[in-house]
Design an enzyme around this catalytic site. Structure first.
Site, PDB file in Angstrom:
ATOM      1  N   LYS A 168      -5.558   0.491 -19.533  1.00 31.81           N
ATOM      2  CA  LYS A 168      -6.228   1.742 -19.882  1.00 31.81           C
ATOM      3  C   LYS A 168      -6.659   1.698 -21.343  1.00 31.81           C
ATOM      4  CE  LYS A 168      -4.993   5.357 -17.557  1.00 31.81           C
ATOM      5  NZ  LYS A 168      -4.306   6.558 -17.046  1.00 31.81           N
ATOM      6  N   LYS A 184       1.638  10.473 -10.521  1.00 31.45           N
ATOM      7  CA  LYS A 184       1.902  11.855 -10.905  1.00 31.45           C
ATOM      8  C   LYS A 184       2.744  12.531  -9.828  1.00 31.45           C
ATOM      9  CE  LYS A 184      -2.322  12.095 -13.649  1.00 31.45           C
ATOM     10  NZ  LYS A 184      -3.660  12.720 -13.820  1.00 31.45           N
ATOM     11  N   GLU A 243      -9.419   0.130 -16.403  1.00 32.08           N
ATOM     12  CA  GLU A 243     -10.107   1.421 -16.453  1.00 32.08           C
ATOM     13  C   GLU A 243     -11.388   1.295 -17.267  1.00 32.08           C
ATOM     14  OE1 GLU A 243      -8.306   5.669 -17.351  1.00 32.08           O
ATOM     15  OE2 GLU A 243      -8.772   4.624 -19.220  1.00 32.08           O
ATOM     16  N   ASP A 279     -13.491   5.972 -14.428  1.00 33.94           N
ATOM     17  CA  ASP A 279     -12.875   7.245 -14.787  1.00 33.94           C
ATOM     18  C   ASP A 279     -13.913   8.261 -15.240  1.00 33.94           C
ATOM     19  OD1 ASP A 279     -10.810   9.072 -15.306  1.00 33.94           O
ATOM     20  OD2 ASP A 279     -10.623   8.414 -17.383  1.00 33.94           O
ATOM     21  N   ARG A 303      18.133  25.824   4.382  1.00 33.32           N
ATOM     22  CA  ARG A 303      17.269  25.824   3.210  1.00 33.32           C
ATOM     23  C   ARG A 303      16.974  24.421   2.688  1.00 33.32           C
ATOM     24  NH1 ARG A 303      13.157  27.365   2.448  1.00 33.32           N
ATOM     25  NH2 ARG A 303      13.951  29.246   3.476  1.00 33.32           N
TER      26      ARG A 303
END
Length: 294
Positions: free
Chosen positions: A176, A144, A205, A226, A109
């Protein structure tokens, strides 16, 4: 032999944690230890139940070694038939294991959990890389990632044909909107970073052509566009490249935000260098792998 690009130390930490989680403080599989003699020998195949792109194969040996140390036994022998980055078909045998049945089942597993996760990321990344083929644009990952798994998940992105953007907050500066507000503008933010960290890459950004030109005027040569439409992005790319070309310079341009595989090629054809996709690491479904005794 392990791929030199494989993050072996990060994988070892993960395997140690995962085995402790699965086998408990005593390193015990109560079912296998009760029903199977430790000296019983078996052959197991790690197989693909669905198509994909393999990542995480070196984990098999780490898990087998970890289980063997817990049982004071010799780890099963391992024959790897498919290496990371290769495409998988249904039924493909990735590796053969031969040794203690009990050890093989104790390892099952943990090795499948890790490999299925990494193979899922590599497979998802490959779909983006294929969609961008011929555009001159590369797919990037983001921060992320699953806490504790960043090095491995970013390795899986590379195995799938993508590129890592930055490993963390420490190796690339990204200005940002909140940084602009806190610093009092794009120029003050850019200048402060360049003075404090003269060698670090700085990306800014932007959400409009005007903001892109403002960032370039401040000194930025790496822009992240963005949530722009295709038309706005194309116009921004043209304006930005004309601005730097007039000064004998160049600029790298990335697009991000709300992108899908269906529109990847269209965005890639705008002249950008990169598409960054958080979903490569935060939303990739696993690829179903299994371990079958034969």
């Amino acid at each position: 032999m392990t791929d030199p690009d494989f993050p072996i130390e990060a994988a070892q930490r993960l395997v140690t944690t995962a085995l402790a989680e699965d086998l408990g403080p005593d390193g015990l599989d109560v079912t296998s230890s009760a029903t199977i003699p430790l000296d019983q020998v078996t052959t197991g195949h790690v197989v693909a139940r669905e198509p994909g792109v393999l990542a995480g194969g070196p984990v098999i040996a780490l898990v087998l070694d970890g289980v063997a140390s817990l049982t004071s036994g010799t780890p099963p022998s391992l024959e790897v038939r498919i290496t990371d980055g290769a495409r998988l078909g249904v039924g493909d045998v990735i590796a053969l294991l031969r040794g203690s049945t009990q050890q093989v089942l104790m390892a099952e597993r943990t090795l499948l959990n890790v490999m299925s996760r990494l193979t899922g990321i590599a497979s998802h990344t490959r779909r983006w890389a294929d969609a961008l083929a011929g555009t001159g644009c590369t797919v990037l990952d983001t921060r992320k990632t699953t806490p504790g798994l960043r090095e491995l998940e970013k390795y899986a992105v590379r195995a799938g044909g993508g590129t890592n953007k930055r490993m963390g907050l420490y190796d690339v500066a990204m200005v940002k909107d909140n940084h602009v507000v806190a610093a009092g503008g794009v120029a003050p933010a850019y200048t402060a970073i360049r003075e404090r960290y003269p060698d670090v890459t700085i990306e800014v950004e932007v959400e409009s052509t005007e903001q892109a030109l403002e960032a370039l005027a401040a000194g930025a040569r790496f822009l992240m566009c963005d949530n722009m439409s295709v038309d706005l992005l194309r116009a921004t790319v043209v304006a930005a490249r004309e601005w730097v070309a007039g000064r004998g310079e160049s600029v790298e341009i990335e697009a991000t935000g709300g992108l899908t595989l269906d529109d990847a090629a269209e965005y890639g054809a705008t002249g950008i260098d990169y598409l960054s996709v958080g979903g490569l690491t935060h939303s990739s479904p696993i690829v179903d792998l299994a371990l079958d005794l034969v």
